[in-house]
Design an enzyme around this catalytic site. Structure first.
Site, PDB file in Angstrom:
ATOM      1  N   ASP A   1       0.836  -1.193   0.000  1.00  0.00           N
ATOM      2  CA  ASP A   1       0.000   0.000   0.000  1.00  0.00           C
ATOM      3  C   ASP A   1       0.875   1.249   0.000  1.00  0.00           C
ATOM      4  O   ASP A   1       1.777   1.394   0.815  1.00  0.00           O
ATOM      5  CB  ASP A   1      -0.893  -0.019   1.247  1.00  0.00           C
ATOM      6  CG  ASP A   1      -1.916   1.103   1.263  1.00  0.00           C
ATOM      7  OD1 ASP A   1      -2.346   1.531   0.174  1.00  0.00           O
ATOM      8  OD2 ASP A   1      -2.295   1.530   2.373  1.00  0.00           O
TER       9      ASP A   1
ATOM     10  N   HIS B   1      -7.931  10.236   3.825  1.00  0.00           N
ATOM     11  CA  HIS B   1      -7.257   9.353   4.769  1.00  0.00           C
ATOM     12  C   HIS B   1      -7.513   9.781   6.213  1.00  0.00           C
ATOM     13  O   HIS B   1      -7.693  10.956   6.501  1.00  0.00           O
ATOM     14  CB  HIS B   1      -5.748   9.350   4.520  1.00  0.00           C
ATOM     15  CG  HIS B   1      -5.344   8.662   3.263  1.00  0.00           C
ATOM     16  ND1 HIS B   1      -4.925   9.338   2.146  1.00  0.00           N
ATOM     17  CD2 HIS B   1      -5.305   7.349   2.939  1.00  0.00           C
ATOM     18  CE1 HIS B   1      -4.634   8.463   1.186  1.00  0.00           C
ATOM     19  NE2 HIS B   1      -4.850   7.263   1.650  1.00  0.00           N
TER      20      HIS B   1
ATOM     21  N   ALA C   1     -11.298   5.218   2.540  1.00  0.00           N
ATOM     22  CA  ALA C   1     -12.728   4.901   2.473  1.00  0.00           C
ATOM     23  C   ALA C   1     -13.281   4.320   3.768  1.00  0.00           C
ATOM     24  O   ALA C   1     -14.345   3.708   3.752  1.00  0.00           O
ATOM     25  CB  ALA C   1     -12.988   3.942   1.313  1.00  0.00           C
TER      26      ALA C   1
ATOM     27  N   ILE D   1      -9.525  -0.210   3.519  1.00  0.00           N
ATOM     28  CA  ILE D   1     -10.097  -0.019   4.852  1.00  0.00           C
ATOM     29  C   ILE D   1      -8.994  -0.224   5.893  1.00  0.00           C
ATOM     30  O   ILE D   1      -8.422  -1.305   5.987  1.00  0.00           O
ATOM     31  CB  ILE D   1     -11.267  -0.982   5.100  1.00  0.00           C
ATOM     32  CG1 ILE D   1     -12.392  -0.713   4.092  1.00  0.00           C
ATOM     33  CG2 ILE D   1     -11.790  -0.843   6.530  1.00  0.00           C
ATOM     34  CD1 ILE D   1     -13.479  -1.756   4.076  1.00  0.00           C
ATOM     35  N   ASP D   2      -8.725   0.825   6.658  1.00  0.00           N
ATOM     36  CA  ASP D   2      -7.687   0.765   7.679  1.00  0.00           C
ATOM     37  C   ASP D   2      -8.162   1.386   8.979  1.00  0.00           C
ATOM     38  O   ASP D   2      -8.192   0.741  10.025  1.00  0.00           O
ATOM     39  CB  ASP D   2      -6.427   1.471   7.178  1.00  0.00           C
ATOM     40  CG  ASP D   2      -5.259   1.363   8.147  1.00  0.00           C
ATOM     41  OD1 ASP D   2      -5.321   0.526   9.068  1.00  0.00           O
ATOM     42  OD2 ASP D   2      -4.270   2.110   7.979  1.00  0.00           O
ATOM     43  N   SER D   3      -8.585   2.654   8.935  1.00  0.00           N
ATOM     44  CA  SER D   3      -8.972   3.353  10.165  1.00  0.00           C
ATOM     45  C   SER D   3     -10.076   2.636  10.929  1.00  0.00           C
ATOM     46  O   SER D   3     -10.064   2.589  12.166  1.00  0.00           O
ATOM     47  CB  SER D   3      -9.413   4.783   9.844  1.00  0.00           C
ATOM     48  OG  SER D   3      -8.346   5.548   9.350  1.00  0.00           O
TER      49      SER D   3
END
Length: 307
Positions: A82, A178, A211, A253-255
């Site tokens: 990423d 982000h 996102a 999708i991370d947060s």
């Protein structure tokens, strides 16, 4: 089953109107939570590693954990870099056995972005690895960057960019951002840009970064147990589902995973302040990751039962 590329994943996703979740991984519990959800939902997965995750966890450990996940689940899983910021980093990930890499040169002028993205694509393709590039810039961690079309992707540039670079998918900017502290009001994604891009790049996989939807129940839980996340919000999930029904084949999708995990750990320590065994607080954290990923797969991405 070995690691796979995203090519066949994206072909089916585009045809059937859904997106694959690309979930950032940093440690064992996150990987376990994601793949347990993927197995239950019978979903393909993209597990992605950032430069920071490589530095934090050591890429050898992460790759072996992902390989173990494949052994345990037999799911089609792609291992993706990423936001690679240099040719050298992308090359190292290709050499390390990643099946997909992203070169993010979106902060560079158009011609320099093309040149670097093309160089990465040529090396990666020679080794059977697919490449994602980015055109347009997101707010958040990239908010210091702007271009002549504003922060949005200019649809007039996408066909030339893809043709000249030879990349396999393209991350575009249509209003996502982000991080957890994204917007002062509900965002309005530029579906007109997405539609125009898809017309200019028919059946070509588009990617959305930034996102995460920042579920308010986790923000509230974190704040309840000593956090200070007032004002954190993200992209409404109905907008993400609409994008997945169009040309978007990969949604990062991370947060949301971080929020779910942190909320579970804070809650655990509030209820059990005497605990010190990592297994005691990482078990509910892992379960929270699984719950979050299951929700995304089933209700937002639409990639359940797609293997």
């Amino acid at each position: 089953m070995a690691l796979v590329t995203t090519k066949e994943m994206f072909k089916r996703a585009y045809k059937e109107g859904y997106a694959i979740g690309a979930f950032n991984v940093n440690n064992m519990e996150v990987i376990q939570g994601i793949v347990e959800a993927g197995k239950e939902a019978q979903s393909p997965l993209i597990l992605q590693v950032s430069k920071g995750a490589r530095n934090y966890a050591n890429v050898t450990y992460l790759k072996k954990l992902v390989e173990a996940a494949i052994i345990e689940t037999n799911l089609p899983i792609a291992l993706h870099l990423d936001h690679g910021d240099s040719f050298e980093l992308c090359k190292q990930c290709v050499d390390d056995g990643f099946t997909s890499v992203m070169i993010d040169a979106s902060h560079l002028p158009f011609e320099e972005n093309i040149a670097l993205s093309k160089r990465v694509a040529e090396y990666a393709h020679d080794h059977g690895v697919v490449v994602e590039a980015e055109l347009g810039t997101l707010a958040g961690v990239e908010e210091h960057v702007s271009n002549e079309y504003g922060n949005y992707t200019n649809p007039a540039e996408v066909e030339e960019f893809v043709t000249r670079t030879g990349v396999d998918s393209l991350a575009i900017s249509i209003g996502t951002s982000h991080g957890a502290f994204k917007f002062s009001s509900t965002p309005k994604l530029r579906f007109d840009i997405l539609e125009e891009v898809s017309k200019r790049l028919p059946e070509f996989p588009i990617v959305l970064h930034g996102a995460s939807s920042v579920p308010q129940q986790f923000v509230a839980e974190i704040n309840k147990y000593g956090g200070n996340m007032k004002g954190a919000q993200g992209v409404p999930e109905d907008m993400l589902r609409k994008a997945a029904e169009m040309a978007v084949c990969k949604i990062n999708i991370d947060s949301d995973i971080r929020l779910a995990m942190t909320a579970a750990i804070r809650k655990h320590f509030a209820e059990h302040p005497d605990h010190f065994d990592p297994r005691q607080y990482l078990s509910p954290a892992r379960a929270a990751v699984k719950e979050m990923v299951l929700h995304k797969i089933n209700n937002v991405l639409g990639c359940n039962n797609k293997i």
